[in-house]
Structure formats: structure tokens, C-alpha cells
Design a protein around this motif. Structure first.
Motif, short mmCIF file in Angstrom:
data_model
loop_
_atom_site.label_atom_id
_atom_site.label_comp_id
_atom_site.label_asym_id
_atom_site.label_seq_id
_atom_site.Cartn_x
_atom_site.Cartn_y
_atom_site.Cartn_z
N GLY A 1 -15.12 9.59 -15.84
CA GLY A 1 -14.54 10.67 -15.04
C GLY A 1 -13.79 10.22 -13.80
O GLY A 1 -13.52 11.02 -12.90
N ILE A 2 -13.44 8.96 -13.72
CA ILE A 2 -12.64 8.45 -12.60
C ILE A 2 -11.21 9.00 -12.71
O ILE A 2 -10.64 9.05 -13.80
CB ILE A 2 -12.61 6.90 -12.60
CG1 ILE A 2 -14.03 6.33 -12.61
CG2 ILE A 2 -11.80 6.37 -11.42
CD1 ILE A 2 -14.87 6.73 -11.43
N HIS B 1 -5.66 3.88 3.70
CA HIS B 1 -4.98 4.72 2.71
C HIS B 1 -5.05 4.08 1.33
O HIS B 1 -5.37 4.76 0.33
CB HIS B 1 -3.52 4.92 3.13
CG HIS B 1 -2.63 5.37 2.02
ND1 HIS B 1 -2.67 6.66 1.50
CD2 HIS B 1 -1.68 4.70 1.29
CE1 HIS B 1 -1.79 6.76 0.52
NE2 HIS B 1 -1.17 5.59 0.37
N TYR B 2 -4.76 2.80 1.25
CA TYR B 2 -4.77 2.13 -0.05
C TYR B 2 -6.19 1.97 -0.58
O TYR B 2 -6.43 2.08 -1.80
CB TYR B 2 -4.09 0.76 0.06
CG TYR B 2 -2.58 0.86 0.10
CD1 TYR B 2 -1.87 1.28 -1.02
CD2 TYR B 2 -1.87 0.56 1.25
CE1 TYR B 2 -0.49 1.39 -1.00
CE2 TYR B 2 -0.48 0.66 1.28
CZ TYR B 2 0.20 1.08 0.16
OH TYR B 2 1.56 1.19 0.20
N ARG C 1 -9.70 2.92 -5.69
CA ARG C 1 -11.12 2.60 -5.61
C ARG C 1 -11.54 1.57 -6.66
O ARG C 1 -12.58 0.94 -6.55
CB ARG C 1 -11.95 3.86 -5.78
CG ARG C 1 -11.78 4.85 -4.61
CD ARG C 1 -12.43 6.19 -4.93
NE ARG C 1 -13.76 6.02 -5.48
CZ ARG C 1 -14.29 6.80 -6.40
NH1 ARG C 1 -13.60 7.81 -6.91
NH2 ARG C 1 -15.53 6.59 -6.83
N TYR C 2 -10.71 1.43 -7.69
CA TYR C 2 -10.99 0.47 -8.76
C TYR C 2 -9.76 -0.42 -8.95
O TYR C 2 -8.67 0.07 -9.27
CB TYR C 2 -11.33 1.19 -10.07
CG TYR C 2 -12.63 1.94 -10.01
CD1 TYR C 2 -13.82 1.35 -10.41
CD2 TYR C 2 -12.68 3.25 -9.50
CE1 TYR C 2 -15.03 2.03 -10.32
CE2 TYR C 2 -13.88 3.94 -9.41
CZ TYR C 2 -15.04 3.31 -9.82
OH TYR C 2 -16.24 3.99 -9.72
N ALA D 1 -12.32 -4.53 -0.40
CA ALA D 1 -13.48 -4.78 0.46
C ALA D 1 -14.40 -3.58 0.63
O ALA D 1 -15.62 -3.72 0.69
CB ALA D 1 -13.00 -5.27 1.83
N GLU D 2 -13.84 -2.37 0.69
CA GLU D 2 -14.66 -1.19 0.98
C GLU D 2 -15.54 -0.80 -0.20
O GLU D 2 -16.71 -0.44 -0.03
CB GLU D 2 -13.75 -0.01 1.35
CG GLU D 2 -14.50 1.16 1.95
CD GLU D 2 -13.55 2.18 2.55
OE1 GLU D 2 -13.16 3.10 1.81
OE2 GLU D 2 -13.17 2.04 3.73
N ASN D 3 -14.99 -0.87 -1.42
CA ASN D 3 -15.74 -0.44 -2.60
C ASN D 3 -16.30 -1.59 -3.43
O ASN D 3 -17.27 -1.42 -4.17
CB ASN D 3 -14.83 0.42 -3.51
CG ASN D 3 -14.29 1.63 -2.78
OD1 ASN D 3 -15.05 2.50 -2.37
ND2 ASN D 3 -12.97 1.69 -2.60
N ASP D 4 -15.68 -2.75 -3.30
CA ASP D 4 -16.07 -3.94 -4.06
C ASP D 4 -15.98 -3.74 -5.57
O ASP D 4 -16.63 -4.45 -6.34
CB ASP D 4 -17.49 -4.40 -3.69
CG ASP D 4 -17.46 -5.47 -2.59
OD1 ASP D 4 -16.34 -5.84 -2.17
OD2 ASP D 4 -18.54 -5.91 -2.16
N ASN D 5 -15.18 -2.76 -6.00
CA ASN D 5 -14.98 -2.55 -7.44
C ASN D 5 -13.80 -3.40 -7.91
O ASN D 5 -12.73 -2.90 -8.24
CB ASN D 5 -14.74 -1.08 -7.74
CG ASN D 5 -15.97 -0.23 -7.46
OD1 ASN D 5 -17.10 -0.71 -7.61
ND2 ASN D 5 -15.77 1.00 -7.05
N LEU D 6 -14.04 -4.70 -7.92
CA LEU D 6 -13.00 -5.66 -8.26
C LEU D 6 -13.30 -6.27 -9.63
O LEU D 6 -14.35 -6.89 -9.83
CB LEU D 6 -12.93 -6.75 -7.19
CG LEU D 6 -11.89 -7.86 -7.38
CD1 LEU D 6 -10.49 -7.29 -7.52
CD2 LEU D 6 -11.94 -8.84 -6.21
N PHE D 7 -12.37 -6.08 -10.54
CA PHE D 7 -12.53 -6.49 -11.94
C PHE D 7 -11.44 -7.52 -12.24
O PHE D 7 -10.27 -7.18 -12.40
CB PHE D 7 -12.37 -5.24 -12.83
CG PHE D 7 -12.63 -5.43 -14.29
CD1 PHE D 7 -13.91 -5.29 -14.81
CD2 PHE D 7 -11.59 -5.70 -15.18
CE1 PHE D 7 -14.15 -5.42 -16.17
CE2 PHE D 7 -11.82 -5.84 -16.54
CZ PHE D 7 -13.10 -5.69 -17.04
N ILE D 8 -11.81 -8.82 -12.25
CA ILE D 8 -10.83 -9.89 -12.42
C ILE D 8 -11.00 -10.56 -13.79
O ILE D 8 -12.09 -11.01 -14.14
CB ILE D 8 -10.97 -10.95 -11.32
CG1 ILE D 8 -10.57 -10.37 -9.96
CG2 ILE D 8 -10.10 -12.17 -11.62
CD1 ILE D 8 -10.52 -11.37 -8.83
N VAL D 9 -9.92 -10.57 -14.54
CA VAL D 9 -9.90 -11.24 -15.84
C VAL D 9 -9.20 -12.58 -15.66
O VAL D 9 -8.07 -12.64 -15.15
CB VAL D 9 -9.16 -10.39 -16.89
CG1 VAL D 9 -9.15 -11.11 -18.24
CG2 VAL D 9 -9.81 -9.02 -17.02
#
Length: 712
Positions: A56-57, A215-216, A221-222, A244-252
Motif C-alpha cells: 500500500g505504499i 522535502h525530498y 520514503r523508499y 537518513a530519515e527512514n533508512d529504507n535503502l534498497f541497494i542492488v
């Protein structure tokens, strides 16, 4: 149905367990170690769709960053094709540079400023032109194309690594710190930015204006990042700021494919990811859907020679076909002949050769790539393919070899031979001929606007001693003889009689250029000349090839789906081909003398390991067939086969040896089928009983090196 069930039912896309686990990761940092052919694009696009459809994002809360426009468009196209119909809002796919450019645009609107870009075909100011002018002012000399590209790379390296202090650093560009400062000052004073500035400016803006950064962060957020192993320091810092704020970092990423250190990329940002993000989850995509079991097993064992890497176990469900082959050619001509025999036997003398299209799929052409470490290697290949009307395309080849000063000088020798009144040609070479003609002599002789042959003007224009006149008369005769020679012989004459390469070597020692590189360039000119009958034909051929590499001409046999691609190893990353030829595999090309010297003299393996990764990238482009070609000599000089080829050979031999236990059924190329009756693993001999009852004791090393023995 959930997303993965829908993919399987509607599109026949069946994600494996590791892919599903990665694609269904929602919150917190994640590092996805994606090996070659493991479906990383499928995972990235599936994860974006999973976040939207199953979690639901909102689509506009997801930002996917790629490293180039081609990858961005491919990813966006695939996402829209599979998931676009059910998603109303747009998911943002962007290159890192285009995203940073957007940050700068927002800053410009906020401040009422306007910065002008100086890169791109539609820009008023050319970065190349500006740097040429600055270099000329600083060094009081002109910069050639190779040196300019190197200067641009060094500026990019400084920007990408966030280097602010040059103390203790060495640059190959003469007076680089002064050029860099002059360039930066000019841009600042004229409100200009270049491609690299987009990163540094965006980083500075996000740090200095918290409201814009906020803003960004709230918008995206993802954050997903493709090709994470290519991150430079500045790029990694920008991504860390955003996430940095959400830490939802997905690195391939694949640390084994980090090959852009000259741009500031370093695998350490991926290798240290767990230290930066303590709660990081790591997913391994180790199933290779691209290559045969032979290629996957060999390449996986090969890259394990590197020490600084994540441990991985690459596997595949694809069947075994043929083992990769190491081809030792006498020289570059025989290397080229081998390729042509495989590609198009009807235009070669070996018409019975098995072609690489023998196993081609019925519904499409088989794609083939010829890969090389250095752009120079593409010239004789392109020449031969073009001559035989064999369709091919050149991938991202910035090669303006006709502009190279050595090529210009060789052409000047030939032009002057054809036209003894060609003052411009003579002025380029008079000091390269070892004939004691001074610049003052030339200028004095030509001051009177003489309309006779240049050498006559020199003899008539100033007082000369008898031995000087005799020397000039002999020179006239030499050029007259040169004009009558066939091109290959003419180049031999320039090299041996005018001692041209000796002069080039002295110049290299003074200015620090690679003499080996220039000898290779001269050798390529001779390879092209070999197929030309006259000097005029040779000069025309050089112009045709130069236009081909610049993309100014097309031929009627070219096609959009042509099956042969010429590419550097660097430019081949991310692509795949049914058959791959890796050529010119000698130490001087890959890993290169510099990497070997650092490894041996100061025990610094970083550059050697990057070159091994580059070799690995080339190997893993191949789906079914892989050929490693090693010329043995050039201009009668012995070439050292690449140390990486030796590593591959050892791995191949070990695999064969491990299967040669007593009772193993084997085939010998000369004696036929047989059974091993006596073998000591790794020993010097092997005893085989053949079907005719004859028992032979054979030298195992010779059998392996000559490919005489195989396991049935």
C-alpha cells in the motif's frame, strides 16, 4: 493472488526463493548481492510493484536510481509493461545525475538563479573547448585528444572522490592543480556547471538547505539503487543524505563487478555497508539464468582469486555445453583469422570451420560479441568485418584515432612522398627523420614562399655545406622511393630507414607517454596497410575507418539487429551474448603493467583485483560459448600471455584432472576412446587402455595444454 502468483500466472515469471525474499523486503536497509544473470532488474521492478500493490505504499514515495539513461529506460519500460496498468500514479525512475540536476533546478527556482550547463550537444559552451584553452594557457602547449580525455577523467575523479587537497597526490596531466583551479574559477565566475558538478552542487545544496532536503526525504520514503558497486564517494553521500530519515535503502550490487575506479567508484562502500547500517539485511541472488554450467562454474572459481569480496556460490540450472576455450594465436593476424573463421567461414580460407551460428536458435540471430580491454583492438577487427561485408556495430567507442599525433605524422610521411611540395606535411615530420634538419633551416628556406619542392627550397634558400646538400638529395630520393612502395612496405621503411619509432621512444621518455601503446598503434596501421594496394588507397581507408568510429557513415549491409558487437570490456557490463570472444589477452593489455608492478613491488593488490573483476565481467557476458584469445607475438616481439588466462587455464586443467581417476572413460584426439587404468592426481603421466587394446602412457600436461584429452 499476491504479486508473485500473478507474475507466474499472467507472465510466466517465476521468481525463485531468494528473489521473492528480496522483492518482498519492505522496511529498513537491504543489500542485494546480485550475481551475473541473476535477474536483478526483475527483482527491483517487482519490489517496487510489491510495495505498491501488496503493502500500500504510494507510487510517488518510491525513487529508483540507476547509473545511466539506458538502464533507467529499460527498467521503467519493464515496470510499466508488467505493472503499469494497475498503478495510476507514476513511479520515479531516474539516473543519479538527472535526479541531482532536478535538485539544482529546485534550488535555482528557490534562489532566482540560473546556472548554465556546459555539456551536451545543445550547449553553447563546450567543456572540451574550454579545457583546451585553459590547458594551452597554463602549459603553453596544445593538448591532444588522448590527453584531454585523461584530463576530463582526472577532474571527474577529484569531484567523485570529494578530494579538496592535492598535497601528496600525483596526476598524469601536466600542472593539473593549476588547470583545475582555473577551470573551477571560470565556471564559478560565469555561473556554469558541468556533468560532475551536478553531483557536488546537489550534495552541497542538500546539506545547506534543510527544508529542501526534508522535502525530498518526505517525498521519497523508499529509495532503490541499481548497480551499487559503481557508487563513488559523492554519490554514496548523496544517497545516505536522502535515506537518513527512514533508512529504507534498497541497494542492488555485485562487488565482483566494480570496475570504475577511474571514475571514483570503489567496492568498499558495498563491502562496508553492514558497518554503516547495523540492521542491514543481505540477500544473495546466486542463481545464474544466463550462462551454461561450464561458464558459471569457471567464472565463479576465477573471481574467488580476489580477496576483498563477499563470498558467494554462483549456481545455474542451465545445462553444460562446451568448456570455454583458450586460443593461443601466433599473432594478431592469426587471432583475427580465427575469429573470421568462426563468424563467417565462406570469406576465410578455412571454409570447413565450425561457425558460432551452428547452434543458433531458429527464431532469431545468435548474438556475438568481440570484447577488448583497449579501444585500439577494435580497429583491425572493424576493418576486416567491413571489408567482408559482415554486419556489425560498435558500442560506445570514443576512438578518434585519425586525430592521434602518431597517425597524423605517419600520414604526413606518406602525403609528402606523394606531393614533395606539401609544406604542411613536411613541417610535421622534418624533426622525426633523423636527418638533421633544424626548424630554423625550414623557416628560413620557406620564408620566400618557394613554389618548388620543399627540399629544393631548403637547398636553394640557405647556404649549406656539401655533406648537407648530399644528405638532402638522398632524402629526396628516399621519398621518391617511398611513394612507389605498397603501404605495408612504406610503413616498414618509415620505421626502419627513418628510425621513426626511435624518435617516438625518445619523446615518450621525455613526456612520460606509453611507448608500448604507440607501438601497438603503429602495428595496427600496418595491419590495415597489409590489405591495401596503394598509398592513396591506404590513406582513404584510414579516413573511412575514422568516419565509421565517429558514426558519420553507414553501410548498406548494416542492420538494427546485426549479430556482431564490438565493445570494450567496460562498455559490455550489463549485456549478454550467445558467444563471446575476448581478444588481445596479454599482460600489457590486461591486467596491464601498472597493476602487476603495484602487486609485485608494493604488495598493493587493489588495481590487480579490479582488473580481475573486469576480466570476470567479460567472461560472464557469455551465455553459451566463450573464447579467450592470446596472441603470442607482435612485430616479432614475444608477448606475455595475461596472468588471468593462466589462472583460467589452471582452473580448466584442474577440473579435467579431478575427473581422471582410474576407470574414467576418456577420448584422446588421436587415439580415440579409452579407459584410465593408472593415474596419480596432478602427476606427470597418465596410463590409458584404448578400445583397440593398446595401453599408452601419456604426458598429462601436454595432453591438457594441447586439448588432446577430454572426459566422456
Amino acid at each position: 493472488m499476491n504479486l508473485f502468483e500473478t507474475l507466474k500466472k499472467e507472465y510466466n515469471i517465476d521468481l525463485n526463493m531468494e528473489q521473492k525474499a528480496a522483492a518482498s523486503h519492505v522496511n529498513g536497509p537491504a543489500l542485494i548481492l546480485a550475481g551475473p544473470g541473476s535477474g536483478k532488474t526483475t527483482v527491483i521492478t517487482a519490489r517496487a510493484a510489491y510495495l505498491i500493490k501488496d503493502i500500500g505504499i504510494k507510487p510517488f514515495n518510491i525513487l529508483t536510481l540507476t547509473f545511466n539513461k539506458v538502464a533507467q529506460l529499460e527498467m521503467e519500460k519493464r515496470f510499466n509493461r508488467l505493472y503499469g496498468a494497475g498503478i495510476s500514479d507514476k513511479v520515479h525512475f531516474a539516473t543519479l545525475h538527472s535526479f541531482c540536476n532536478r535538485v539544482i533546478r529546485d534550488y535555482e527556482r528557490m534562489k532566482g538563479k540560473s546556472l548554465r550547463r556546459i555539456e551536451g550537444s545543445d550547449q553553447e559552451i563546450s567543456k572540451h573547448h574550454l579545457l583546451r584553452e585553459i590547458y594551452s594557457k597554463v602549459n603553453n602547449s596544445k593538448i591532444n585528444d588522448d590527453e584531454l580525455e585523461n584530463l576530463i577523467n582526472e577532474i571527474g575523479l577529484v569531484k567523485n572522490k570529494l578530494i579538496r587537497d592535492f598535497d601528496g597526490m600525483t596526476f598524469s596531466t601536466k600542472k593539473f592543480p593549476y588547470i583545475y583551479k582555473a577551470y573551477e574559477d571560470y565556471k564559478k565566475n560565469n555561473l556554469l556547471i558541468d556533468f560532475d558538478d551536478m553531483l557536488t552542487y546537489a550534495h552541497s545544496i542538500l546539506n545547506r538547505y534543510p527544508e529542501l532536503l526534508s522535502h525530498y526525504r518526505s517525498r521519497y520514503r523508499y529509495i532503490q539503487v541499481d548497480e551499487g558497486q559503481d557508487l563513488s564517494k559523492i554519490q554514496f553521500e548523496i544517497i545516505k543524505l536522502l535515506a537518513a530519515e527512514n533508512d529504507n535503502l534498497f541497494i542492488v550490487a555485485d562487488d565482483d563487478q566494480s570496475i570504475y575506479s577511474f571514475r571514483g567508484a570503489e567496492p568498499k562502500y558495498i563491502l562496508d555497508f553492514e558497518k554503516q547500517y547495523k540492521d542491514c539485511r543481505i540477500f544473495r541472488l546466486e542463481n545464474n539464468y544466463r550462462s551454461t554450467e561450464n561458464i558459471v562454474g569457471l567464472s565463479s572459481s576465477f573471481i574467488k582469486q580476489n580477496k576483498k569480496r563477499f563470498d558467494k556460490n554462483h549456481v545455474t540450472r542451465n545445462h553444460k555445453l562446451r568448456d570455454p576455450e583458450i586460443i593461443k594465436a601466433i599473432d594478431q593476424k592469426e587471432q583475427l583469422k580465427f575469429i573470421m573463421d568462426k563468424i563467417n567461414p565462406q570469406v576465410s580460407s578455412a571454409g570447413s570451420a565450425r561457425t558460432v551460428t551452428d547452434h543458433a536458435e531458429k527464431d532469431g540471430k545468435k548474438q556475438l560479441a568481440i570484447l577488448f580491454r583497449n579501444n585500439l583492438s577494435s580497429i583491425p577487427i572493424a576493418d576486416m568485418l567491413d571489408r567482408t561485408k559482415t554486419p556489425f556495430k560498435i558500442r560506445q567507442n570514443k576512438l578518434y584515432f585519425l586525430r592521434h599525433w602518431l597517425v597524423q605524422e605517419v600520414m604526413a610521411f606518406l602525403l609528402f612522398a606523394l606531393d614533395p611540395q606539401d609544406v604542411e606535411a613536411f613541417s610535421k615530420i622534418y624533426y622525426r627523420m633523423n636527418r638533421y634538419i633544424s626548424k630554423a633551416m625550414l623557416e628560413c628556406a620557406l620564408a620566400g614562399n618557394c613554389s618548388k619542392p620543399v627540399i629544393d627550397c631548403i637547398m636553394n634558400g640557405i647556404d649549406l655545406k656539401p655533406f648537407q646538400i648530399n644528405g638532402l638529395q638522398e632524402l629526396k630520393q628516399e621519398f621518391a622511393n617511398l611513394a612507389k612502395k605498397r603501404p605495408w612496405s612504406a610503413l616498414e621503411y618509415i620505421k626502419n630507414n627513418f628510425n621513426y619509432l626511435d624518435s617516438v621512444k625518445e619523446y615518450c621518455e621525455i613526456v612520460g607517454l606509453s611507448y608500448e601503446y604507440l607501438c601497438r598503434l603503429y602495428g595496427i596501421l600496418q595491419e590495415i596497410a597489409f590489405n591495401c594496394q596503394t598509398i592513396v588507397e591506404f590513406l582513404d581507408r584510414l579516413s573511412e575507418l575514422d568516419s565509421m568510429f565517429e558514426g558519420n557513415t553507414s553501410t548498406d549491409y548494416e542492420s538494427e539487429d546485426c549479430q556482431i558487437t564490438l565493445s570494450t570490456l567496460h562498455s559490455s557490463k550489463g549485456l549478454e551474448y550467445d558467444s563471446v570472444f575476448m581478444i588481445d589477452l596479454m599482460n600489457s593489455e590486461i591486467p596491464g603493467e601498472k597493476a602487476l608492478e603495484k602487486a609485485l613491488e608494493i604488495k598493493d593488490l587493489s588495481l590487480l583485483e579490479e582488473e580481475r573483476r573486469l576480466f570476470y565481467v567479460g567472461m560472464t557476458r557469455a551465455k553459451k560459448e566463450l573464447y579467450l584469445l592470446c596472441p603470442d607475438q607482435q612485430d616479432n616481439n614475444k608477448l606475455m600471455v595475461s596472468t588471468f588466462v593462466k589462472e583460467v587455464s589452471q582452473l580448466l586443467n584442474n577440473e579435467v584432472v579431478s575427473g581422471l581417476g582410474e576407470g574414467a572413460v576418456v577420448r584422446h584426439e588421436k587415439f580415440g576412446r579409452g579407459v584410465v587404468i593408472n593415474s596419480s592426481t596432478g602427476g606427470p603421466t597418465i596410463e590409458i587402455k584404448f578400445l583397440n587394446g593398446v595401453v599408452k602412457k601419456l604426458d598429462l600436461q601436454i595432453c591438457l595444454e594441447s586439448k588432446l584429452l577430454s572426459i566422456e
